[in-house]
Design a protein around this motif. Structure first.
Motif, PDB file in Angstrom:
ATOM      1  N   ASP A  39      67.621  35.858  44.509  1.00  0.00           N
ATOM      2  CA  ASP A  39      66.459  35.398  45.261  1.00  0.00           C
ATOM      3  C   ASP A  39      66.144  36.301  46.444  1.00  0.00           C
ATOM      4  O   ASP A  39      65.008  36.344  46.891  1.00  0.00           O
ATOM      5  N   ASP A  40      67.141  37.000  46.948  1.00  0.00           N
ATOM      6  CA  ASP A  40      66.933  37.855  48.132  1.00  0.00           C
ATOM      7  C   ASP A  40      66.259  39.138  47.808  1.00  0.00           C
ATOM      8  O   ASP A  40      65.793  39.693  47.100  1.00  0.00           O
ATOM      9  N   ARG A  76      76.106  29.927  42.646  1.00  0.00           N
ATOM     10  CA  ARG A  76      75.217  29.812  43.813  1.00  0.00           C
ATOM     11  C   ARG A  76      75.088  31.159  44.529  1.00  0.00           C
ATOM     12  O   ARG A  76      73.994  31.532  44.950  1.00  0.00           O
ATOM     13  N   MET A  77      76.199  31.872  44.653  1.00  0.00           N
ATOM     14  CA  MET A  77      76.176  33.165  45.342  1.00  0.00           C
ATOM     15  C   MET A  77      75.321  34.180  44.586  1.00  0.00           C
ATOM     16  O   MET A  77      74.519  34.898  45.187  1.00  0.00           O
ATOM     17  N   THR A  78      75.469  34.236  43.269  1.00  0.00           N
ATOM     18  CA  THR A  78      74.688  35.199  42.492  1.00  0.00           C
ATOM     19  C   THR A  78      73.222  34.795  42.425  1.00  0.00           C
ATOM     20  O   THR A  78      72.343  35.647  42.429  1.00  0.00           O
ATOM     21  N   ALA A  79      72.941  33.493  42.389  1.00  0.00           N
ATOM     22  CA  ALA A  79      71.553  33.030  42.409  1.00  0.00           C
ATOM     23  C   ALA A  79      70.900  33.397  43.739  1.00  0.00           C
ATOM     24  O   ALA A  79      69.733  33.823  43.760  1.00  0.00           O
ATOM     25  N   GLN A  80      71.637  33.264  44.813  1.00  0.00           N
ATOM     26  CA  GLN A  80      71.105  33.608  46.132  1.00  0.00           C
ATOM     27  C   GLN A  80      70.820  35.101  46.213  1.00  0.00           C
ATOM     28  O   GLN A  80      69.795  35.520  46.762  1.00  0.00           O
ATOM     29  N   GLU A  81      71.698  35.920  45.639  1.00  0.00           N
ATOM     30  CA  GLU A  81      71.481  37.372  45.642  1.00  0.00           C
ATOM     31  C   GLU A  81      70.233  37.730  44.854  1.00  0.00           C
ATOM     32  O   GLU A  81      69.486  38.617  45.240  1.00  0.00           O
TER      33      GLU A  81
END
Length: 61
Positions: A60-61, A53-58
């Motif tokens: 997307d940012d 989730r953390m890497t997916a969020q990065e």
């Protein structure tokens, strides 16, 4: 990825550091942490999910 590991909750971070980064077996990690093999497996599963989730969020940012 290593920075993301540092952001994990302590229990998950310890399991990841021992098993994935330290190349320790699940059994050895359990013994070192003083917990059951199942608990190590659970912590690793939670950590993997959180890291995903953390890497997916990065991304997307």
């Amino acid at each position: 990825m290593l920075a993301a590991v540092d952001d994990l909750p302590r229990a998950q971070r310890e399991a990841v550091q021992l098993f994935l980064l330290g190349e320790t077996s699940v059994q050895d990690a359990a013994q070192i942490l003083g917990i059951s093999v199942h608990s190590v497996q659970s912590r690793l599963a939670r950590a993997r999910g959180r890291l995903n989730r953390m890497t997916a969020q990065e991304r997307d940012d």
